[in-house]
Design a protein around this motif. Structure first.
Motif, PDB file in Angstrom:
ATOM      1  N   GLY A  87       0.781  -1.227   0.000  1.00 17.23           N
ATOM      2  CA  GLY A  87       0.000   0.000   0.000  1.00 17.23           C
ATOM      3  C   GLY A  87       0.815   1.281   0.000  1.00 17.23           C
ATOM      4  N   LEU A  88       2.016   1.238  -0.578  1.00 13.73           N
ATOM      5  CA  LEU A  88       2.880   2.420  -0.610  1.00 13.73           C
ATOM      6  C   LEU A  88       2.720   3.193  -1.923  1.00 13.73           C
ATOM      7  CD1 LEU A  88       6.194   0.986   0.889  1.00 13.73           C
ATOM      8  CD2 LEU A  88       4.420   2.272   2.074  1.00 13.73           C
ATOM      9  N   ILE A  89       2.864   4.505  -1.843  1.00 19.35           N
ATOM     10  CA  ILE A  89       2.841   5.362  -3.041  1.00 19.35           C
ATOM     11  C   ILE A  89       4.263   5.824  -3.312  1.00 19.35           C
ATOM     12  CG2 ILE A  89       1.946   7.522  -4.019  1.00 19.35           C
ATOM     13  CD1 ILE A  89      -0.434   7.182  -2.018  1.00 19.35           C
ATOM     14  N   ALA A  90       4.673   5.802  -4.573  1.00 22.44           N
ATOM     15  CA  ALA A  90       6.057   6.130  -4.938  1.00 22.44           C
ATOM     16  C   ALA A  90       6.287   7.645  -4.923  1.00 22.44           C
ATOM     17  CB  ALA A  90       6.387   5.540  -6.307  1.00 22.44           C
ATOM     18  N   ASN A  91       6.148   8.250  -3.728  1.00 21.03           N
ATOM     19  CA  ASN A  91       6.456   9.678  -3.623  1.00 21.03           C
ATOM     20  C   ASN A  91       7.899   9.881  -3.165  1.00 21.03           C
ATOM     21  OD1 ASN A  91       6.531   9.350  -0.772  1.00 21.03           O
ATOM     22  ND2 ASN A  91       4.322   9.700  -0.649  1.00 21.03           N
ATOM     23  N   HIS A  92       8.343  11.106  -3.103  1.00 17.85           N
ATOM     24  CA  HIS A  92       9.735  11.438  -2.832  1.00 17.85           C
ATOM     25  C   HIS A  92      10.262  10.789  -1.547  1.00 17.85           C
ATOM     26  CE1 HIS A  92      12.960  13.997  -1.113  1.00 17.85           C
ATOM     27  NE2 HIS A  92      13.341  14.159  -2.383  1.00 17.85           N
ATOM     28  N   ASP A  93       9.585  11.013  -0.405  1.00 18.45           N
ATOM     29  CA  ASP A  93      10.088  10.525   0.874  1.00 18.45           C
ATOM     30  C   ASP A  93      10.066   9.001   0.966  1.00 18.45           C
ATOM     31  OD1 ASP A  93      10.228  13.198   1.355  1.00 18.45           O
ATOM     32  OD2 ASP A  93       9.114  13.167   3.243  1.00 18.45           O
ATOM     33  N   THR A  94       9.026   8.388   0.412  1.00 18.24           N
ATOM     34  CA  THR A  94       8.916   6.921   0.461  1.00 18.24           C
ATOM     35  C   THR A  94      10.019   6.258  -0.361  1.00 18.24           C
ATOM     36  OG1 THR A  94       6.528   7.082   0.750  1.00 18.24           O
ATOM     37  CG2 THR A  94       7.397   4.955   0.052  1.00 18.24           C
ATOM     38  N   VAL A  95      10.269   6.784  -1.570  1.00 15.25           N
ATOM     39  CA  VAL A  95      11.322   6.225  -2.430  1.00 15.25           C
ATOM     40  C   VAL A  95      12.670   6.322  -1.740  1.00 15.25           C
ATOM     41  CG1 VAL A  95      12.590   6.529  -4.589  1.00 15.25           C
ATOM     42  CG2 VAL A  95      10.100   6.592  -4.600  1.00 15.25           C
ATOM     43  N   LEU A  96      13.014   7.503  -1.193  1.00 15.07           N
ATOM     44  CA  LEU A  96      14.301   7.670  -0.517  1.00 15.07           C
ATOM     45  C   LEU A  96      14.380   6.806   0.740  1.00 15.07           C
ATOM     46  CD1 LEU A  96      15.099  11.494  -0.843  1.00 15.07           C
ATOM     47  CD2 LEU A  96      15.965   9.600  -2.194  1.00 15.07           C
ATOM     48  N   GLY A  97      13.258   6.660   1.437  1.00 15.27           N
ATOM     49  CA  GLY A  97      13.240   5.823   2.637  1.00 15.27           C
ATOM     50  C   GLY A  97      13.533   4.371   2.318  1.00 15.27           C
ATOM     51  N   ILE A  98      12.897   3.832   1.279  1.00 17.70           N
ATOM     52  CA  ILE A  98      13.110   2.427   0.904  1.00 17.70           C
ATOM     53  C   ILE A  98      14.537   2.216   0.387  1.00 17.70           C
ATOM     54  CG2 ILE A  98      12.425   0.615  -0.724  1.00 17.70           C
ATOM     55  CD1 ILE A  98       9.550   1.637  -0.404  1.00 17.70           C
TER      56      ILE A  98
END
Length: 639
Positions: free
Chosen positions: A54-65
């Motif tokens: 359920g993740l969206i590929a936004n800026h913070d999520t991409v860098l976090g992963i």
């Protein structure tokens, strides 16, 4: 009977690799050792952005992963496997079985702690087998799924093509990997170079992604997503699958070439590709459906699919040969029935082919592909076995460090706590996917573990019954000489696992043939918990009951393949015996096991052991005893 052997003309560990230079070993290591971890970019980031999480590929999520992937690689692979655990080599050999044997050497023989370590190691090896089944399926599927990106209408051909590649791979194993192995290194080097080049190309469009090296982004990811953010580790663990292989294959190349290859080539190439995929997602979030192939320039798409398929085959090949190696070690240590082992190279003793393991693996892998059908579905099954094996490695490492590294343990033990915390988190994250597919490697691991423990315990019970019913040699021989039977020329060798007991084969020979040979040898084969038996400890000959009777003990390491006649010939005239192959007859007893209630194991395990015992390769074949010099005599044993 007894257990295993091989000649000692090896060049292993860090000691001797012949004329192969460091550079050649590094190239070889890249080709064999890093195949599994090298194909992880095909599916890791794609899995992280499936609807499951359920993740969206936004800026913070991409860098976090990306930050989580980088620090997982640094902590688990770089710090634990490459920098520390490779110090725990068992005379140059690595892998969970070798680590288990090393840990057991630090404990009192027969103690509860040694038993617990054995259970732990065998369960880890069982989980490793589960990993060996999933790796060929997920890597090959992921590679061929690139066709869907290039030509969506080819979707229906993905599974048939995957099955075709896998069947061809397993069918070709009997020819050996020597010739194919020569091209593994260059192809895998090209694969990693391509990963790095594509990554650099995409990073150039969004250099912002380089911030992922900062662990703050990983911390922020958990703060933003709360406690259930831990579930994403079920995808992050896919980036470190193959870490165990680095340690398991240490004996083939040595620790230094593997370390150099990782630090200076493999790790940078992997991270550049992950960062490149992240850069693509920052620009085009919709690319999350397959960031690996969507990041490849259109003109390079089909060549990349071909290269990825070759890399997947190489990764699968490494896992398959690793399974052969683990199986041989398990046979030597007495955990699985003896199987036919074929040597596929005259020069390299480690290149073997075990048909029973090969076809079992093939059936399991093909069943997996047909059950799950996509790499995304298979990713749900992946991770549990890997996390479990890594956690067991950490526990065994901590034991070895505590007992064998008095200086290093001050900093190794605290790091083991860190590794354990990370791996427990991985295990929890993957355990959540139990009903989605993670049940498969768990069930497979439990089945394999049950088989291994049943065989080990069954052999203990069988040998106990033989000892209980047997006659002691010390009392038997003097009585025999009071009324000696007819003597015939030649040497009789009686194979026995019980050193002080009269072999059943000798009793049956006297009962039915009523003759005794000129020279009689009671031969026991012992497996040591070191990879290769030292030459000076290979053979021990003692005279018992006069000149005509001898007790011979042959020792082999758990990495060796046994050749009893060769070991005896090399001992020519040692201890006063000359073994002439044409004047020597081998006698062996072939026990028929009968399951009984209220004794030993539960009756279902007794029956399972009886089936395995009946179908095990005869010890005589396993020890390379020629069939035309062999006499087998049967006996029934109730356990």
């Amino acid at each position: 009977m007894a257990v295993t052997s091989t000649t000692n003309n090896h060049a292993h560990g860090h000691n001797g690799h012949g004329n192969v230079g460091l550079f050649g070993l590094i190239i070889g290591a890249i080709g064999v050792v890093f195949g599994d971890i090298g194909t992880s970019p095909l599916y890791t980031l794609k899995e992280a952005f499936t609807p499951h999480y359920g993740l969206i590929a936004n800026h913070d999520t991409v860098l976090g992963i990306l930050s989580l992937i980088f620090w997982a690689l640094m902590i688990v692979v770089t710090a634990k496997y490459v920098s520390i655990i490779m110090r725990a080599d068992n005379e140059g050999e690595g892998g969970i079985m070798a680590l288990m044997a090393l840990a057991q050497r630090t404990l009192p023989k027969g103690s509860k702690s040694a038993y617990a370590v054995g259970i732990l190691g065998i369960f880890g090896a069982s989980l490793f087998f589960g990993d060996g089944v999933i790796t060929p399926a997920i890597t090959t599927l992921s590679a061929i799924e690139g066709l869907e990106v290039a030509a969506p209408q080819l979707h229906s051909y993905i599974v048939p093509l995957t099955l075709l590649v896998l069947v061809a791979l397993f069918a070709s194993q009997r020819f050996g990997t020597e010739k194919v192995g020569r091209v593994f290194g260059p192809i895998t080097v090209l694969w990693f170079a391509s990963l790095a080049a594509i990554g650099l190309l995409n990073i150039g469009h969004a250099p912002e992604v380089l911030k992922a090296f900062n662990p703050v982004w990983a911390v922020n990811f958990f703060m933003d997503h709360g406690w259930h953010g831990i579930f994403i580790l079920g995808a992050v663990v896919l980036a470190v699958t193959g870490g165990e292989a680095l340690y398991a294959d240490m004996g083939h190349f040595g620790a230094r070439p593997i370390r150099y290859a990782w630090y200076f080539f493999v790790l940078p190439s992997l991270m550049l590709n992950y960062l490149g995929q992240g850069a693509l997602l920052l620009q085009y979030p919709e690319a999350a459906k397959n960031p690996f192939y969507l990041g490849v320039p259109e003109w390079a798409l089909y060549p990349m699919i071909v290269l990825a398929t070759m890399a997947a085959v190489i990764a699968s090949q490494a896992v398959i040969t690793g399974a052969y190696s683990v199986a041989r070690q398990a046979m030597q240590l007495g955990y699985i029935p003896r199987m036919l082992i074929k040597h596929t190279s005259k020069e390299t003793i480690g290149q073997i082919y075990i048909p029973g393991i090969n076809w079992t693996l093939m059936i399991a892998v093909i069943s997996l592909v047909l059950m799950f059908r996509t790499s995304t579905a298979l990713a749900s099954a992946y991770g549990v076995s890997v996390s479990g094996t890594m956690l067991i490695d950490t526990m065994l490492l901590a034991l070895v460090a505590r007992t064998m590294w008095p200086k290093a343990r001050r900093w190794v033990l605290p790091l083991c706590v860190l590794f354990a915390i990370v791996e427990i988190a991985f295990l929890i994250a993957n355990g959540i996917k139990f009903l989605d597919g993670a049940w498969f490697p768990v069930v497979l691991g439990i089945l394999v573990f049950t088989v291994l423990r049943t065989w080990r315990r069954g052999r203990e019970l069988l040998h106990a019954e033989i000892r209980k019913e047997g006659i002691q040699l010390d009392t038997f021989l003097p009585g025999l000489m009071l009324a000696p039977p007819v003597r015939v020329p030649g040497t009789a060798i009686f194979l026995t696992a019980q050193t002080g007991v009269v072999p059943h084969a000798l009793l049956h020979n006297l009962k039915h043939n009523k003759v005794l040979h000129e020279r009689n040898v009671f031969l026991t084969v012992e497996t040591l918990n070191v990879p290769y038996a030292p030459k000076e400890k290979r053979l021990k000959i003692d005279s018992i009951g006069g000149e005509d009777f001898y007790r011979v003990l042959i020792k082999f390491g758990f990495m060796e393949t046994p050749d009893v006649p060769l070991a005896l010939m090399r001992s020519c005239d040692k201890g006063g015996i000359h073994f002439d192959p044409m004047e020597t007859t081998y006698f062996a007893s072939r026990e028929t096991v009968i399951a009984s209630r209220h004794r030993g194991m539960p009756v279902w395990r007794d029956k399972l052991f009886a089936v395995m015992h009946r179908n095990a390769a005869p010890a005589t074949g396993f020890f390379r005893i020629p069939g035309n010099r062999l006499v087998e005599l049967g006996a029934q044993i109730e356990i």
